[in-house]
Design a protein around this motif. Structure first.
Motif, PDB file in Angstrom:
ATOM      1  N   ILE A  99       0.306  14.326   9.670  1.00 30.37           N
ATOM      2  CA  ILE A  99       1.203  13.271  10.153  1.00 30.37           C
ATOM      3  C   ILE A  99       1.897  12.583   8.988  1.00 30.37           C
ATOM      4  N   VAL A 100       1.156  12.318   7.917  1.00 29.34           N
ATOM      5  CA  VAL A 100       1.740  11.679   6.726  1.00 29.34           C
ATOM      6  C   VAL A 100       2.840  12.562   6.140  1.00 29.34           C
ATOM      7  N   ARG A 101       2.565  13.853   6.034  1.00 28.71           N
ATOM      8  CA  ARG A 101       3.584  14.775   5.498  1.00 28.71           C
ATOM      9  C   ARG A 101       4.828  14.777   6.381  1.00 28.71           C
ATOM     10  N   ALA A 102       4.614  14.751   7.702  1.00 26.65           N
ATOM     11  CA  ALA A 102       5.748  14.743   8.630  1.00 26.65           C
ATOM     12  C   ALA A 102       6.580  13.469   8.462  1.00 26.65           C
ATOM     13  N   ILE A 103       5.915  12.339   8.251  1.00 27.80           N
ATOM     14  CA  ILE A 103       6.629  11.068   8.044  1.00 27.80           C
ATOM     15  C   ILE A 103       7.475  11.131   6.783  1.00 27.80           C
ATOM     16  N   HIS A 104       6.902  11.645   5.707  1.00 26.83           N
ATOM     17  CA  HIS A 104       7.630  11.727   4.447  1.00 26.83           C
ATOM     18  C   HIS A 104       8.802  12.700   4.516  1.00 26.83           C
ATOM     19  N   LYS A 105       8.751  13.627   5.481  1.00 26.42           N
ATOM     20  CA  LYS A 105       9.875  14.554   5.687  1.00 26.42           C
ATOM     21  C   LYS A 105      10.925  13.971   6.633  1.00 26.42           C
ATOM     22  N   GLY A 106      10.635  12.792   7.190  1.00 30.61           N
ATOM     23  CA  GLY A 106      11.590  12.155   8.085  1.00 30.61           C
ATOM     24  C   GLY A 106      11.489  12.589   9.526  1.00 30.61           C
ATOM     25  N   ASP A 107      10.307  13.081   9.935  1.00 28.99           N
ATOM     26  CA  ASP A 107      10.099  13.555  11.313  1.00 28.99           C
ATOM     27  C   ASP A 107      10.255  12.381  12.290  1.00 28.99           C
ATOM     28  N   ARG A 108      11.324  12.423  13.080  1.00 24.08           N
ATOM     29  CA  ARG A 108      11.646  11.293  13.952  1.00 24.08           C
ATOM     30  C   ARG A 108      10.563  11.033  14.987  1.00 24.08           C
ATOM     31  N   TYR A 109      10.032  12.103  15.569  1.00 23.25           N
ATOM     32  CA  TYR A 109       9.018  11.957  16.616  1.00 23.25           C
ATOM     33  C   TYR A 109       7.789  11.215  16.081  1.00 23.25           C
ATOM     34  N   VAL A 110       7.311  11.627  14.917  1.00 22.06           N
ATOM     35  CA  VAL A 110       6.113  11.024  14.341  1.00 22.06           C
ATOM     36  C   VAL A 110       6.387   9.601  13.864  1.00 22.06           C
TER      37      VAL A 110
ATOM     38  N   GLU B 289      -1.048 -17.062   3.390  1.00 21.68           N
ATOM     39  CA  GLU B 289       0.084 -16.926   2.471  1.00 21.68           C
ATOM     40  C   GLU B 289       0.626 -15.501   2.488  1.00 21.68           C
ATOM     41  N   CYS B 290      -0.290 -14.552   2.756  1.00 22.18           N
ATOM     42  CA  CYS B 290       0.086 -13.149   2.642  1.00 22.18           C
ATOM     43  C   CYS B 290      -0.701 -12.300   3.633  1.00 22.18           C
ATOM     44  N   VAL B 291      -0.038 -11.311   4.217  1.00 21.92           N
ATOM     45  CA  VAL B 291      -0.685 -10.289   5.039  1.00 21.92           C
ATOM     46  C   VAL B 291      -0.487  -8.956   4.328  1.00 21.92           C
ATOM     47  N   VAL B 292      -1.580  -8.269   4.033  1.00 21.01           N
ATOM     48  CA  VAL B 292      -1.505  -6.984   3.332  1.00 21.01           C
ATOM     49  C   VAL B 292      -1.979  -5.875   4.263  1.00 21.01           C
ATOM     50  N   LEU B 293      -1.177  -4.835   4.396  1.00 21.33           N
ATOM     51  CA  LEU B 293      -1.590  -3.643   5.140  1.00 21.33           C
ATOM     52  C   LEU B 293      -2.155  -2.658   4.136  1.00 21.33           C
ATOM     53  N   SER B 294      -3.417  -2.264   4.327  1.00 20.61           N
ATOM     54  CA  SER B 294      -4.099  -1.431   3.345  1.00 20.61           C
ATOM     55  C   SER B 294      -4.908  -0.349   4.051  1.00 20.61           C
ATOM     56  N   GLY B 295      -5.652   0.424   3.273  1.00 23.28           N
ATOM     57  CA  GLY B 295      -6.523   1.449   3.826  1.00 23.28           C
ATOM     58  C   GLY B 295      -5.859   2.809   3.947  1.00 23.28           C
ATOM     59  N   ARG B 296      -6.584   3.731   4.569  1.00 16.17           N
ATOM     60  CA  ARG B 296      -6.149   5.123   4.717  1.00 16.17           C
ATOM     61  C   ARG B 296      -4.758   5.229   5.351  1.00 16.17           C
ATOM     62  N   GLY B 297      -4.490   4.388   6.340  1.00 13.00           N
ATOM     63  CA  GLY B 297      -3.230   4.471   7.066  1.00 13.00           C
ATOM     64  C   GLY B 297      -2.004   4.283   6.201  1.00 13.00           C
ATOM     65  N   THR B 298      -2.142   3.518   5.117  1.00 11.95           N
ATOM     66  CA  THR B 298      -0.968   3.207   4.297  1.00 11.95           C
ATOM     67  C   THR B 298      -0.526   4.380   3.432  1.00 11.95           C
ATOM     68  N   LEU B 299      -1.211   5.515   3.541  1.00  3.12           N
ATOM     69  CA  LEU B 299      -0.687   6.736   2.926  1.00  3.12           C
ATOM     70  C   LEU B 299       0.675   7.071   3.527  1.00  3.12           C
ATOM     71  N   ALA B 300       0.926   6.570   4.742  1.00  2.00           N
ATOM     72  CA  ALA B 300       2.209   6.801   5.408  1.00  2.00           C
ATOM     73  C   ALA B 300       3.328   5.959   4.809  1.00  2.00           C
ATOM     74  N   GLY B 301       2.984   4.984   3.973  1.00  2.46           N
ATOM     75  CA  GLY B 301       3.988   4.212   3.262  1.00  2.46           C
ATOM     76  C   GLY B 301       4.624   3.101   4.071  1.00  2.46           C
ATOM     77  N   LYS B 302       5.902   2.848   3.792  1.00  2.00           N
ATOM     78  CA  LYS B 302       6.604   1.677   4.329  1.00  2.00           C
ATOM     79  C   LYS B 302       6.977   1.798   5.802  1.00  2.00           C
TER      80      LYS B 302
ATOM     81  N   LEU C 110       4.632 -10.253   4.095  1.00  2.00           N
ATOM     82  CA  LEU C 110       3.996  -9.020   4.557  1.00  2.00           C
ATOM     83  C   LEU C 110       4.172  -7.966   3.479  1.00  2.00           C
ATOM     84  N   ALA C 111       3.060  -7.327   3.086  1.00  2.00           N
ATOM     85  CA  ALA C 111       3.121  -6.345   1.997  1.00  2.00           C
ATOM     86  C   ALA C 111       2.316  -5.102   2.339  1.00  2.00           C
ATOM     87  N   ILE C 112       2.790  -3.963   1.832  1.00  2.00           N
ATOM     88  CA  ILE C 112       2.045  -2.716   1.911  1.00  2.00           C
ATOM     89  C   ILE C 112       1.225  -2.585   0.638  1.00  2.00           C
ATOM     90  N   SER C 113      -0.019  -2.186   0.756  1.00  2.00           N
ATOM     91  CA  SER C 113      -0.909  -2.083  -0.397  1.00  2.00           C
ATOM     92  C   SER C 113      -0.331  -1.184  -1.483  1.00  2.00           C
TER      93      SER C 113
END
Length: 377
Positions: free
Chosen positions: A264-275, A300-313, A337-340
């Protein structure tokens, strides 16, 4: 320090000779000669770092600069209904130490982040890793011959973000751990908040959906039932069966969550619209739950972290959209709001921080005992 310059220089010389510290440059001048800076050598001490979730475990040996000095050993280790899990964990930890070639005397301890209801003070995990009549820390300390410290995985991710990541120097922050569940770590008044019994942060089990889906906790409608990575994988597979167009391919899902999430992460980085649309919908659901946190805590801040953030922004826009729609503007006006920046390594870094924090606490306790003894004598 309250010590004379000759005494301090002798201590510094002794530490240089035994390889503990090294000169690391000069500090800015305050009027006279620039002071010399000394720092611990990266190879002076090591920490065994362990990152666990319900299905997979990663182990590496790290130096005090948070750099892995051995390859990260990742292996499947299901925790649910697995009485042998702690035995296998001890074996793998010993294996990493043995294969590292590092003198065991230089390893000051092992830090472990793990899911479940973790009593970090007494070294007990009430959900997983039962060790008979011993606590988790007692069992692993005996097996490894090293001090072992444990804490909830999301708490350690928050600790890493607070010391080294997107929540650094923030007094009040919430760190959302996007994984097989949705965890939460909280920084309050510049400290990691664990709650009365150490169980604070069970974000996954906030009942915000009327979906009649049974959660792993035994209740229904929890955040986890719509927003975990396992659900993302499940929805992706269902969508493909219904004719969804995606680069995931006919072999998806493989039946292995780690492999499927990487696809799924690879598909996101390729711009897969469905995913991307699927993950964006999940991000919006997470954002609705985060809105509740903002109303309660005004961080003051919300950080999104963990395995899921391999998908990026891809997470950022839908979460922010949910915050825009579901929070009172004045409450959220100064919450960022920040991505880890640490991503999937956050828990490993947090495990190192856990060991070092405990070492500092132990040192302070021992110093007090010495002073009391000296005073009584």
């Amino acid at each position: 320090m309250g010590k004379s310059i000759p005494h301090v220089m002798k201590v510094i010389d002794d530490l240089i000779i035994d390889g503990s510290i090294a000169e690391s440059g000069y500090a800015p001048s305050s009027g006279g000669r620039r002071p010399v800076i000394y720092a611990l050598r990266p190879d002076a001490i090591y920490i065994l770092s362990v990152s666990m979730d319900q299905m997979f475990t990663r182990i590496t040996l790290m130096d005090i600069e948070n750099k892995a000095v051995t390859p990260v050993k990742e292996f499947e280790l299901p925790l649910n209904n697995n009485p042998d899990a702690i035995v296998r964990l001890a074996e793998k930890m010993s294996e990493v130490i043995r294969e590292s070639g590092v003198d065991k005397k230089k390893i000051v301890g092992a830090g472990i982040g793990m899911p479940g209801f973790v009593d970090f003070k007494n070294g007990i995990n009430y959900s997983f890793l039962h060790a008979g009549n011993k606590t988790v820390t007692e069992y692993l300390t005996d097996e490894l011959g090293l001090p072992v410290y444990i804490d909830n995985d999301s708490s350690l991710i928050a600790l890493a973000e607070f010391h080294f990541g997107a929540a650094r120097q923030k007094k009040n922050a919430v760190v959302v751990n996007i994984g097989w569940g949705i965890g939460l770590g909280m920084i309050l008044n510049g400290e990691l908040f664990r709650g009365h019994d150490g169980f604070a942060g069970e974000f996954s089990h906030i009942p915000i959906f009327d979906n009649n889906k049974l959660c792993s906790c035994g209740k229904s409608g929890c955040l986890e039932t719509e927003a975990s990575l396992l659900v993302v994988i499940e929805k992706a597979a269902q969508g493909l069966k219904s004719g969804g167009l995606s680069a995931l391919g006919a072999k998806f899902p493989s039946g292995h969550p780690e492999t499927d999430w990487e696809a799924i992460v690879r598909a996101i980085h390729k711009g897969d619209r469905y995913v991307i649309e699927l993950v964006s919908h999940t991000g919006y659901d997470i954002g609705k739950a985060v809105a509740i946190l903002i109303h309660l805590m005004n961080p003051e801040c919300v950080v999104l972290s963990g395995r899921g953030t391999l998908a990026g922004k891809v997470w950022q826009a839908p979460v922010q959209q949910a915050l825009n729609e579901h929070t009172i503007p004045r409450l959220a006006a100064n919450t960022t709001l920040a991505i880890s920046t640490l991503g999937y390594h956050a828990e490993l870094i947090g495990a190192v921080a856990l060991v070092m924090e405990n070492k500092v606490k132990e040192y302070k306790v021992n110093r007090k005992k010495i002073k009391v003894k000296e005073f009584s004598e």
